[in-house]
Write a protein that holds these residues in place. Structure first.
Motif, PDB file in Angstrom:
ATOM      1  N   SER A 191       0.833  -1.191   0.000  1.00 15.24           N
ATOM      2  CA  SER A 191       0.000   0.000   0.000  1.00 15.24           C
ATOM      3  C   SER A 191       0.875   1.250   0.000  1.00 15.24           C
ATOM      4  O   SER A 191       1.818   1.368   0.767  1.00 15.24           O
ATOM      5  CB  SER A 191      -0.916   0.002   1.230  1.00 15.24           C
ATOM      6  N   SER A 192       0.612   2.153  -0.924  1.00 15.45           N
ATOM      7  CA  SER A 192       1.367   3.397  -1.009  1.00 15.45           C
ATOM      8  C   SER A 192       0.542   4.402  -1.794  1.00 15.45           C
ATOM      9  O   SER A 192      -0.430   4.044  -2.474  1.00 15.45           O
ATOM     10  CB  SER A 192       2.714   3.164  -1.699  1.00 15.45           C
ATOM     11  N   PRO A 193       0.926   5.677  -1.721  1.00 14.84           N
ATOM     12  CA  PRO A 193       0.169   6.683  -2.496  1.00 14.84           C
ATOM     13  C   PRO A 193       0.188   6.413  -3.990  1.00 14.84           C
ATOM     14  O   PRO A 193      -0.700   6.863  -4.720  1.00 14.84           O
ATOM     15  CB  PRO A 193       0.905   7.995  -2.164  1.00 14.84           C
ATOM     16  N   GLU A 194       1.212   5.658  -4.499  1.00 16.72           N
ATOM     17  CA  GLU A 194       1.345   5.408  -5.917  1.00 16.72           C
ATOM     18  C   GLU A 194       0.790   4.052  -6.348  1.00 16.72           C
ATOM     19  O   GLU A 194       1.014   3.625  -7.465  1.00 16.72           O
ATOM     20  CB  GLU A 194       2.830   5.479  -6.320  1.00 16.72           C
ATOM     21  N   VAL A 195       0.053   3.376  -5.431  1.00 13.57           N
ATOM     22  CA  VAL A 195      -0.359   2.016  -5.745  1.00 13.57           C
ATOM     23  C   VAL A 195      -1.258   1.952  -6.984  1.00 13.57           C
ATOM     24  O   VAL A 195      -1.236   0.978  -7.732  1.00 13.57           O
ATOM     25  CB  VAL A 195      -1.066   1.374  -4.525  1.00 13.57           C
ATOM     26  N   GLU A 196      -2.042   3.003  -7.222  1.00 14.22           N
ATOM     27  CA  GLU A 196      -2.931   2.981  -8.390  1.00 14.22           C
ATOM     28  C   GLU A 196      -2.149   3.077  -9.698  1.00 14.22           C
ATOM     29  O   GLU A 196      -2.614   2.640 -10.742  1.00 14.22           O
ATOM     30  CB  GLU A 196      -3.933   4.139  -8.284  1.00 14.22           C
ATOM     31  N   ASN A 197      -0.951   3.684  -9.623  1.00 17.51           N
ATOM     32  CA  ASN A 197      -0.140   3.823 -10.836  1.00 17.51           C
ATOM     33  C   ASN A 197       0.737   2.597 -11.104  1.00 17.51           C
ATOM     34  O   ASN A 197       1.278   2.456 -12.204  1.00 17.51           O
ATOM     35  CB  ASN A 197       0.765   5.061 -10.728  1.00 17.51           C
ATOM     36  N   ALA A 198       0.897   1.721 -10.075  1.00 23.71           N
ATOM     37  CA  ALA A 198       1.818   0.589 -10.199  1.00 23.71           C
ATOM     38  C   ALA A 198       1.413  -0.334 -11.346  1.00 23.71           C
ATOM     39  O   ALA A 198       2.269  -0.826 -12.096  1.00 23.71           O
ATOM     40  CB  ALA A 198       1.880  -0.180  -8.888  1.00 23.71           C
ATOM     41  N   LEU A 199       0.107  -0.567 -11.480  1.00 24.56           N
ATOM     42  CA  LEU A 199      -0.369  -1.467 -12.529  1.00 24.56           C
ATOM     43  C   LEU A 199      -0.011  -0.924 -13.913  1.00 24.56           C
ATOM     44  O   LEU A 199       0.471  -1.668 -14.779  1.00 24.56           O
ATOM     45  CB  LEU A 199      -1.875  -1.670 -12.408  1.00 24.56           C
ATOM     46  N   GLU A 200      -0.216   0.363 -14.124  1.00 23.32           N
ATOM     47  CA  GLU A 200       0.109   0.963 -15.416  1.00 23.32           C
ATOM     48  C   GLU A 200       1.613   0.955 -15.682  1.00 23.32           C
ATOM     49  O   GLU A 200       2.054   0.736 -16.815  1.00 23.32           O
ATOM     50  CB  GLU A 200      -0.427   2.399 -15.474  1.00 23.32           C
ATOM     51  N   ILE A 201       2.400   1.171 -14.622  1.00 23.16           N
ATOM     52  CA  ILE A 201       3.858   1.151 -14.765  1.00 23.16           C
ATOM     53  C   ILE A 201       4.333  -0.231 -15.200  1.00 23.16           C
ATOM     54  O   ILE A 201       5.162  -0.374 -16.106  1.00 23.16           O
ATOM     55  CB  ILE A 201       4.532   1.553 -13.440  1.00 23.16           C
ATOM     56  N   ILE A 202       3.783  -1.284 -14.568  1.00 22.85           N
ATOM     57  CA  ILE A 202       4.191  -2.654 -14.881  1.00 22.85           C
ATOM     58  C   ILE A 202       3.751  -3.030 -16.297  1.00 22.85           C
ATOM     59  O   ILE A 202       4.501  -3.663 -17.046  1.00 22.85           O
ATOM     60  CB  ILE A 202       3.623  -3.632 -13.839  1.00 22.85           C
ATOM     61  N   LYS A 203       2.539  -2.635 -16.696  1.00 21.77           N
ATOM     62  CA  LYS A 203       2.082  -2.933 -18.048  1.00 21.77           C
ATOM     63  C   LYS A 203       2.977  -2.258 -19.087  1.00 21.77           C
ATOM     64  O   LYS A 203       3.343  -2.866 -20.099  1.00 21.77           O
ATOM     65  CB  LYS A 203       0.629  -2.468 -18.225  1.00 21.77           C
ATOM     66  N   GLU A 204       3.313  -1.007 -18.821  1.00 19.14           N
ATOM     67  CA  GLU A 204       4.187  -0.275 -19.744  1.00 19.14           C
ATOM     68  C   GLU A 204       5.553  -0.934 -19.852  1.00 19.14           C
ATOM     69  O   GLU A 204       6.108  -1.072 -20.945  1.00 19.14           O
ATOM     70  CB  GLU A 204       4.339   1.167 -19.245  1.00 19.14           C
ATOM     71  N   GLU A 205       6.100  -1.377 -18.709  1.00 24.77           N
ATOM     72  CA  GLU A 205       7.418  -2.018 -18.711  1.00 24.77           C
ATOM     73  C   GLU A 205       7.373  -3.366 -19.420  1.00 24.77           C
ATOM     74  O   GLU A 205       8.316  -3.725 -20.136  1.00 24.77           O
ATOM     75  CB  GLU A 205       7.913  -2.187 -17.271  1.00 24.77           C
ATOM     76  N   CYS A 206       6.299  -4.114 -19.247  1.00 24.72           N
ATOM     77  CA  CYS A 206       6.174  -5.414 -19.919  1.00 24.72           C
ATOM     78  C   CYS A 206       6.154  -5.254 -21.433  1.00 24.72           C
ATOM     79  O   CYS A 206       6.698  -6.086 -22.167  1.00 24.72           O
ATOM     80  CB  CYS A 206       4.911  -6.131 -19.440  1.00 24.72           C
ATOM     81  N   GLN A 207       5.523  -4.189 -21.912  1.00 26.89           N
ATOM     82  CA  GLN A 207       5.521  -3.932 -23.363  1.00 26.89           C
ATOM     83  C   GLN A 207       6.935  -3.668 -23.869  1.00 26.89           C
ATOM     84  O   GLN A 207       7.316  -4.113 -24.955  1.00 26.89           O
ATOM     85  CB  GLN A 207       4.616  -2.738 -23.662  1.00 26.89           C
ATOM     86  N   LYS A 208       7.733  -2.968 -23.075  1.00 31.20           N
ATOM     87  CA  LYS A 208       9.106  -2.671 -23.472  1.00 31.20           C
ATOM     88  C   LYS A 208       9.991  -3.914 -23.438  1.00 31.20           C
ATOM     89  O   LYS A 208      10.910  -4.050 -24.243  1.00 31.20           O
ATOM     90  CB  LYS A 208       9.701  -1.608 -22.545  1.00 31.20           C
ATOM     91  N   LEU A 209       9.693  -4.800 -22.481  1.00 32.49           N
ATOM     92  CA  LEU A 209      10.560  -5.970 -22.299  1.00 32.49           C
ATOM     93  C   LEU A 209      10.284  -7.084 -23.292  1.00 32.49           C
ATOM     94  O   LEU A 209      11.054  -8.036 -23.387  1.00 32.49           O
ATOM     95  CB  LEU A 209      10.390  -6.520 -20.876  1.00 32.49           C
ATOM     96  N   ALA A 210       9.197  -6.985 -24.041  1.00 33.55           N
ATOM     97  CA  ALA A 210       8.794  -8.079 -24.937  1.00 33.55           C
ATOM     98  C   ALA A 210       9.894  -8.459 -25.915  1.00 33.55           C
ATOM     99  O   ALA A 210      10.069  -9.636 -26.251  1.00 33.55           O
ATOM    100  CB  ALA A 210       7.530  -7.691 -25.690  1.00 33.55           C
ATOM    101  N   ASN A 211      10.656  -7.467 -26.386  1.00 31.07           N
ATOM    102  CA  ASN A 211      11.715  -7.737 -27.370  1.00 31.07           C
ATOM    103  C   ASN A 211      13.113  -7.621 -26.784  1.00 31.07           C
ATOM    104  O   ASN A 211      14.103  -7.658 -27.529  1.00 31.07           O
ATOM    105  CB  ASN A 211      11.579  -6.770 -28.549  1.00 31.07           C
TER     106      ASN A 211
END
Length: 281
Positions: free
Chosen positions: A189-209
């Motif tokens: 739990s943190s003030p940024e918890v709502e953004n964590a999901l979007e951050i991880i999705k964005e990073e997964c897109q970058k890591l695909a290749n």
């Protein structure tokens, strides 16, 4: 008594003993040479099969191990026959006696026979090959050797399991086709918890290749929701055979580093949940 002793031809006895010992030495020299040449021929033959794509390298390695085992047993039997022949024993009588004795002990050696028969069916049906990641009974690991009597499986903790073939009644082979990497991340739990999901999705897109052996873009799922504000995520991705562990390690490490850059700390993975292994055979 003294007369009998003096009549012994010590010179002839020494010559006969020397010839006998020399014959033994020759037999074992020939045995060593034939064994080395035979194993070399078998290794070269199956390597050529693999290079010509007539069979996979893992299948070639499996059959090579089996052929080496059969060749070694056959060669040892021939050596025993040759040695018994030096003692002037009737080989035909010896083989007949061995057949009778073999029949007598066969009832007591049914487990051995069962191991050999089961081993042949395992190979014939291509249930497992050297290099496969399997689960059988309470054992999981990478197959290192498939022999006439036993199958050797290397566990993830480094333990080498010798499994009698008759005990392999069911096998789960995880190496047939692609594998699935799975990483669970608990976002505190943190003030940024709502953004964590979007951050991880964005990073997964970058890591695909960027991550070797990763076959598709990782998918991010929310796997549970509790009373707290913690976010539980599961990352799934398809990987090449036997590369799931290295991909899981890379995904976890890179996502953890990116979240840390955003000021979000996640718990450390245990060694059991996050094994640092990547098998090559």
């Amino acid at each position: 008594m003294l007369h009998a002793i003096t009549n012994i031809q010590y010179e002839d006895l020494a010559v006969s003993s020397g010839i006998f010992i020399l014959k033994l030495i020759v037999i074992f020299i020939i045995y060593s040479i034939v064994k080395k040449v035979g194993h070399s021929i078998i290794h070269t033959a199956f390597n050529n099969f693999a290079k010509r794509n007539e069979m996979s390298k893992y299948r070639a390695k499996t059959l090579e191990t089996l052929m080496n085992s059969i060749f070694a047993y056959t060669l040892i039997f021939i050596v025993f026959v040759a040695v018994f022949g030096l003692f002037g024993l009737d080989i035909r009588g010896l083989l007949a006696g061995a057949g009778i004795v073999g029949l007598a002990i066969g009832f007591g050696a049914k487990d051995l026979v069962s191991d050999i028969v089961t081993g042949f069916f395992i190979l014939l049906e291509k249930q497992i090959d050297v290099g496969d990641y399997i689960t059988t009974g309470s054992f999981s690991g990478i197959v290192e050797e498939v022999e006439l009597r036993t199958t050797r499986v290397r566990g993830f903790d480094g333990t080498l399991h010798y499994i009698p073939n008759r005990l392999i009644t069911s096998v789960s082979n995880h190496s047939r086709g692609n594998m699935r990497a799975l990483v669970d991340i608990q976002i505190p739990s943190s003030p940024e918890v709502e953004n964590a999901l979007e951050i991880i999705k964005e990073e997964c897109q970058k890591l695909a290749n960027k991550i070797p052996h990763l076959l598709e873009e990782p998918k991010v799922l929310v796997v549970q929701s509790g009373d707290s504000d913690d976010l539980s995520l599961r990352i799934l991705a398809k990987t090449e055979n036997l590369k799931k562990w290295s991909v899981e390690n890379a995904l976890y490490d890179r996502l953890k580093r990116r979240l840390k850059e955003e000021g979000i700390e996640i718990p450390e993975k245990s060694s059991e949940d996050h094994p640092d292994v990547d098998f090559e055979v």
